[in-house]
Design a protein around this motif. Structure first.
Motif, PDB file in Angstrom:
ATOM      1  N   UNK A  57       0.796  -1.329   0.095  1.00 13.50           N
ATOM      2  CA  UNK A  57       0.084   0.187  -0.130  1.00 13.50           C
ATOM      3  C   UNK A  57       0.776   1.153  -0.159  1.00 13.50           C
ATOM      4  N   UNK A  58       0.379   2.314  -0.866  1.00 12.86           N
ATOM      5  CA  UNK A  58       1.454   3.491  -0.874  1.00 12.86           C
ATOM      6  C   UNK A  58       1.524   4.047   0.557  1.00 12.86           C
ATOM      7  N   UNK A  59       0.617   3.903   1.609  1.00  7.28           N
ATOM      8  CA  UNK A  59       1.027   4.492   2.915  1.00  7.28           C
ATOM      9  C   UNK A  59       2.252   3.661   3.656  1.00  7.28           C
ATOM     10  N   UNK A  60       2.108   2.464   3.055  1.00 11.60           N
ATOM     11  CA  UNK A  60       3.355   1.721   3.744  1.00 11.60           C
ATOM     12  C   UNK A  60       4.844   2.216   3.323  1.00 11.60           C
ATOM     13  N   UNK A  61       4.839   3.039   2.372  1.00 12.66           N
ATOM     14  CA  UNK A  61       6.106   3.549   1.840  1.00 12.66           C
ATOM     15  C   UNK A  61       6.371   4.894   2.650  1.00 12.66           C
ATOM     16  N   UNK A  62       5.582   5.380   3.357  1.00 14.64           N
ATOM     17  CA  UNK A  62       5.689   6.485   4.278  1.00 14.64           C
ATOM     18  C   UNK A  62       5.696   6.020   5.648  1.00 14.64           C
TER      19      UNK A  62
ATOM     20  N   UNK B 117       8.800   6.694   9.412  1.00 14.73           N
ATOM     21  CA  UNK B 117       9.712   7.585   9.949  1.00 14.73           C
ATOM     22  C   UNK B 117      11.065   7.746   9.057  1.00 14.73           C
ATOM     23  N   UNK B 118      11.255   6.579   8.319  1.00 15.88           N
ATOM     24  CA  UNK B 118      12.490   6.534   7.380  1.00 15.88           C
ATOM     25  C   UNK B 118      12.120   6.831   6.037  1.00 15.88           C
ATOM     26  N   UNK B 119      10.896   6.643   5.779  1.00 11.04           N
ATOM     27  CA  UNK B 119      10.338   6.676   4.275  1.00 11.04           C
ATOM     28  C   UNK B 119      10.403   8.067   3.500  1.00 11.04           C
ATOM     29  N   UNK B 120      10.658   8.091   2.456  1.00 16.54           N
ATOM     30  CA  UNK B 120      10.443   9.546   1.704  1.00 16.54           C
ATOM     31  C   UNK B 120       9.085   9.568   1.253  1.00 16.54           C
ATOM     32  N   UNK B 121       8.411  10.693   1.359  1.00 23.69           N
ATOM     33  CA  UNK B 121       7.198  10.886   1.081  1.00 23.69           C
ATOM     34  C   UNK B 121       6.964  10.756  -0.665  1.00 23.69           C
ATOM     35  N   UNK B 122       6.075   9.916  -1.111  1.00 21.00           N
ATOM     36  CA  UNK B 122       5.799   9.849  -2.582  1.00 21.00           C
ATOM     37  C   UNK B 122       5.252  11.029  -3.037  1.00 21.00           C
ATOM     38  N   UNK B 123       5.112  12.235  -2.341  1.00 23.00           N
ATOM     39  CA  UNK B 123       4.468  13.534  -3.148  1.00 23.00           C
ATOM     40  C   UNK B 123       5.335  14.539  -3.054  1.00 23.00           C
TER      41      UNK B 123
END
Length: 129
Positions: free
Chosen positions: A116-121, A123-129
């Motif tokens: 899911x897109x939100x899993x890429x966000x 503490x350490x993930x970069x925002x996809x936006x």
């Protein structure tokens, strides 16, 4: 994912005016996979649903769902106030299509993890936006 802004509802209904578009979340995921040595094929039309990221070596199809279009139910997944019934119908049809695609892939012996897109966000993930 589809991009349909600026088109009349008849065109959107028929998916005539919609075109596929690469989104940042997809690009982030693909670059991370590639950086870690995983090679994949994009949009393999020989599989049900023209699957996103296909790993023939592992008989796996990695599906990335955008939280809004696939209605994940998180805070970013609010149903628009205008034409609410139309949107709910759209989200439901997306969900049914996703289920059908997954079942067909599983019957063919493929592994089908979903990200899911939100899993890429995080503490350490970069925002996809």
């Amino acid at each position: 994912m589809l991009h349909c802004q600026g088109h009349n509802p008849d065109e959107i209904e028929n998916n005539v005016a919609c075109r596929s578009e690469e989104h940042r979340a997809e690009l982030l995921l693909r670059s991370a996979l590639h950086r870690n040595g995983l090679r994949y094929r994009l949009h393999d039309r020989s599989l049900p649903g023209s699957s996103d990221n296909v790993f023939p070596r592992f008989e796996a199809v990695l599906i990335l769902h955008g939280c809004y279009w696939h209605f994940h139910g998180r805070y970013r997944c609010m149903v628009p106030r205008s034409r609410r019934d139309c949107w709910l119908k759209n989200f439901e049809s997306n969900h049914l299509r996703d289920q059908k695609k997954t079942v067909l892939l599983l019957k063919k012996g493929w592994r089908v993890p979903t990200v899911w897109e939100c899993a890429l966000r995080g503490k350490t993930a970069r925002s996809p936006y």
